[in-house]
Design a protein around this motif. Structure first.
Motif, PDB file in Angstrom:
ATOM      1  N   ASP A 103      35.097  12.009 -16.262  1.00 20.13           N
ATOM      2  CA  ASP A 103      35.027  12.818 -15.144  1.00 20.13           C
ATOM      3  C   ASP A 103      33.479  13.129 -14.975  1.00 20.13           C
ATOM      4  O   ASP A 103      32.738  13.656 -15.719  1.00 20.13           O
ATOM      5  CB  ASP A 103      35.758  14.277 -15.294  1.00 20.13           C
ATOM      6  N   SER A 104      32.857  12.411 -14.014  1.00 26.18           N
ATOM      7  CA  SER A 104      31.217  12.487 -13.755  1.00 26.18           C
ATOM      8  C   SER A 104      30.957  13.853 -13.521  1.00 26.18           C
ATOM      9  O   SER A 104      29.674  14.110 -13.657  1.00 26.18           O
ATOM     10  CB  SER A 104      31.191  11.625 -12.772  1.00 26.18           C
ATOM     11  N   ASP A 105      31.757  14.685 -12.924  1.00 17.38           N
ATOM     12  CA  ASP A 105      31.453  16.009 -12.640  1.00 17.38           C
ATOM     13  C   ASP A 105      31.063  16.972 -13.759  1.00 17.38           C
ATOM     14  O   ASP A 105      30.330  17.684 -13.442  1.00 17.38           O
ATOM     15  CB  ASP A 105      32.504  16.805 -11.849  1.00 17.38           C
ATOM     16  N   SER A 106      31.392  16.699 -14.953  1.00 21.98           N
ATOM     17  CA  SER A 106      31.013  17.429 -15.993  1.00 21.98           C
ATOM     18  C   SER A 106      30.235  16.541 -17.127  1.00 21.98           C
ATOM     19  O   SER A 106      30.118  17.204 -18.122  1.00 21.98           O
ATOM     20  CB  SER A 106      32.399  17.834 -16.808  1.00 21.98           C
ATOM     21  N   LEU A 107      30.058  15.236 -16.785  1.00 21.56           N
ATOM     22  CA  LEU A 107      29.237  14.588 -17.662  1.00 21.56           C
ATOM     23  C   LEU A 107      27.660  14.800 -17.585  1.00 21.56           C
ATOM     24  O   LEU A 107      27.190  14.022 -16.514  1.00 21.56           O
ATOM     25  CB  LEU A 107      29.857  13.099 -17.843  1.00 21.56           C
ATOM     26  N   ARG A 108      26.960  15.403 -18.477  1.00 19.47           N
ATOM     27  CA  ARG A 108      25.458  15.307 -18.100  1.00 19.47           C
ATOM     28  C   ARG A 108      24.944  14.769 -19.598  1.00 19.47           C
ATOM     29  O   ARG A 108      25.287  15.219 -20.684  1.00 19.47           O
ATOM     30  CB  ARG A 108      24.920  16.963 -18.464  1.00 19.47           C
TER      31      ARG A 108
ATOM     32  N   ARG B  60      25.116   6.179 -11.738  1.00 16.64           N
ATOM     33  CA  ARG B  60      25.800   6.382 -10.804  1.00 16.64           C
ATOM     34  C   ARG B  60      27.285   6.840 -11.333  1.00 16.64           C
ATOM     35  O   ARG B  60      28.091   7.264 -10.500  1.00 16.64           O
ATOM     36  CB  ARG B  60      26.091   5.241  -9.896  1.00 16.64           C
ATOM     37  N   ASN B  61      27.460   7.030 -12.770  1.00 15.10           N
ATOM     38  CA  ASN B  61      28.853   7.285 -13.214  1.00 15.10           C
ATOM     39  C   ASN B  61      28.778   8.725 -14.009  1.00 15.10           C
ATOM     40  O   ASN B  61      29.820   8.900 -14.541  1.00 15.10           O
ATOM     41  CB  ASN B  61      29.082   6.319 -14.196  1.00 15.10           C
ATOM     42  N   VAL B  62      27.832   9.544 -13.966  1.00 10.59           N
ATOM     43  CA  VAL B  62      27.420  10.727 -14.444  1.00 10.59           C
ATOM     44  C   VAL B  62      26.817  11.690 -13.691  1.00 10.59           C
ATOM     45  O   VAL B  62      26.266  11.409 -12.641  1.00 10.59           O
ATOM     46  CB  VAL B  62      26.563  10.652 -15.915  1.00 10.59           C
ATOM     47  N   SER B  63      27.357  13.074 -13.825  1.00 14.78           N
ATOM     48  CA  SER B  63      26.672  13.986 -12.818  1.00 14.78           C
ATOM     49  C   SER B  63      25.498  14.269 -12.913  1.00 14.78           C
ATOM     50  O   SER B  63      24.784  14.744 -12.083  1.00 14.78           O
ATOM     51  CB  SER B  63      27.733  15.530 -13.121  1.00 14.78           C
ATOM     52  N   LYS B  64      25.103  14.074 -14.331  1.00 19.75           N
ATOM     53  CA  LYS B  64      23.547  14.491 -14.509  1.00 19.75           C
ATOM     54  C   LYS B  64      22.939  13.426 -15.278  1.00 19.75           C
ATOM     55  O   LYS B  64      23.659  13.306 -16.639  1.00 19.75           O
ATOM     56  CB  LYS B  64      23.143  15.812 -14.916  1.00 19.75           C
TER      57      LYS B  64
END
Length: 156
Positions: free
Chosen positions: A3-8, A30-34
């Motif tokens: 889940d890219s929304d939670s991956l920093r 392009r695949n991680v949130s940060k």
């Protein structure tokens, strides 16, 4: 990818890891949130401990939840990162170790050797690391507690 929304993710590496680090940054961006690029930004000679510290600061500061460090062999950054309390780093040049290191040992930093493996294998290893979740089965939790006790009190 998870889940890219939670991956920093914080990533760094020395001059020997620079080319592979850049390929990973390009693929992950392009695949991680940060994605926090901690350098280096060239192939000019530099010191790997600086990048282990930079990535660790991002994790310990809560700005990243996983870290990746690349040097020539992966060994130097692994040694340096593991000197930092709160960091559980391992050199992984296969997907099984990258996944199991997280699932069993709560590894939070992946170390890879830019002169050891090629980019396609590196991408597979990074994906295995990022997709893995710690599974605190009783035996895993017991062993991790022992590791944390060593980190806190040494071996005296």
């Amino acid at each position: 990818m998870p889940d890219s929304d939670s991956l920093r993710v914080a990533i760094g590496g020395d001059h020997a890891g620079f080319p592979l680090k850049n390929m990973i940054v390009e693929r992950l961006g392009r695949n991680v949130s940060k994605l926090i690029d901690c350098g280096t930004n060239s192939d000019a000679s530099c010191d790997y401990p600086d990048f282990a510290v930079a990535v660790a600061k991002e994790l310990l500061g809560g700005r990243a939840n996983k870290g990746i460090i690349v040097c020539g062999s992966g060994v130097g950054v692994s040694v340096a990162a593991n000197k930092i309390p709160g960091i559980r780093a391992a050199i992984c040049h296969d997907t099984y170790s990258a996944r199991q290191g997280v699932e069993h040992d709560d590894m939070n930093v992946l170390c890879i050797g830019g002169r050891i493996i090629g980019p396609e294998l590196a991408f597979e290893i990074v994906e295995a690391f990022l997709n893995a979740k710690y599974t605190p089965l009783e035996r895993h939790a017991r062993r991790l507690e022992k590791v944390l006790e060593i980190e806190k009190n040494g071996i005296a």
